[in-house]
Design a protein around this motif. Structure first.
Motif, mmCIF file in Angstrom:
data_model
loop_
_atom_site.group_PDB
_atom_site.id
_atom_site.type_symbol
_atom_site.label_atom_id
_atom_site.label_comp_id
_atom_site.label_asym_id
_atom_site.label_seq_id
_atom_site.Cartn_x
_atom_site.Cartn_y
_atom_site.Cartn_z
ATOM 1 N N ALA A 1 56.894 37.303 47.850
ATOM 2 C CA ALA A 1 56.122 38.471 47.419
ATOM 3 C C ALA A 1 56.680 39.754 48.042
ATOM 4 C CB ALA A 1 54.649 38.287 47.799
ATOM 5 N N CYS B 1 59.825 40.856 46.319
ATOM 6 C CA CYS B 1 59.574 41.523 45.031
ATOM 7 C C CYS B 1 59.532 43.031 45.236
ATOM 8 C CB CYS B 1 58.262 41.033 44.425
ATOM 9 S SG CYS B 1 58.328 39.366 43.744
ATOM 10 N N ARG C 1 58.499 38.761 39.889
ATOM 11 C CA ARG C 1 57.384 37.892 39.521
ATOM 12 C C ARG C 1 57.577 37.428 38.081
ATOM 13 N NH1 ARG C 1 53.341 37.425 43.099
ATOM 14 N NH2 ARG C 1 53.148 39.022 44.749
ATOM 15 N N PHE D 1 57.884 32.977 40.746
ATOM 16 C CA PHE D 1 58.914 33.958 41.085
ATOM 17 C C PHE D 1 60.230 33.608 40.401
ATOM 18 C CE2 PHE D 1 55.874 33.796 44.550
ATOM 19 C CZ PHE D 1 55.584 35.133 44.760
#
Length: 209
Positions: free
Chosen positions: A51, A54, A61, A67
């Motif tokens: 996360a 990202c 995502r 992912f």
């Protein structure tokens, strides 16, 4: 006894480096449980690391969750190189305006630095954090193409060195023209860079099999 590193930082550093090296084929899923098993961690720090990445632009995502390694096409690659050039040109304008049309001494005398280090100093010297954040993010997104870039352009190191040496001359117009040429060459070769990147990903997969 040596204390084990924080699991989140271990996952973050490892996956970040792997993504930067192009270790995930473009558009392929980055499976949390597989990464956790590879790193000997639980899934929680791996999910948190993905996360985080990202936000850096190194991981995406998926549209249905999960992912992915960033997907590439010629338009995306051209746009990324064009945007990096825009960040550099804007920084050069700001820095030159602050120095009455010339480069600051910190950029001219910084001998021994490679092109990437000089570009980083140039954008930092503009004093605009938003501009630098955008430059850093787009740079992260282009890092997985580095190996493909070197294979496609055998003169890559000489070319980068020639651009870097222009910083020592302090001539803003020459440096600007060189940066434009450097980026346009890569924009025009976007499709070939993707093919090289895909071939590299296949080789990495075959080595892991």
């Amino acid at each position: 006894m040596t204390r084990r590193r924080d699991p989140f930082m271990l996952a973050l550093d490892n996956i970040r480096e792997r993504a930067r090296r192009g270790g995930y084929p473009a558009g392929s899923p980055v499976v949390i449980i597989d990464e956790a098993r590879r790193l000997g961690l639980s899934t929680t720090p791996v999910r948190e690391a993905l996360a985080w990445l990202c936000g850096e632009g190194l991981i995406e995502r998926g549209p249905l969750g999960g992912f992915l390694a960033p997907r590439l096409d010629a338009t995306v690659v051209r746009d990324r190189f064009a945007f990096r050039l825009h960040c550099l040109a804007a920084s050069l304008d700001i820095v030159a305006d602050l120095q009455d049309g010339s480069l600051p001494t910190s950029l001219i005398v910084s001998q021994g630095l490679n092109l990437a280090e000089r570009l980083d100093i140039l954008v930092r010297s503009a004093g605009n954090q938003v501009l630098f954040d955008a430059f850093e993010r787009i740079g992260n997104q282009l890092l997985p193409l580095t190996a493909a870039e070197r294979r496609l352009f055998p003169d890559h190191e000489d070319e980068a060195g020639a651009v870097a040496r222009l910083f020592e001359d302090g001539a803003v117009s020459d440096l600007r023209a060189s940066l434009v040429g450097y980026h346009q060459r890569r924009m025009e070769a976007a499709s070939l860079l993707i093919l090289e990147r895909e071939a590299e990903g296949l080789r990495a997969l075959s080595q892991e099999a």
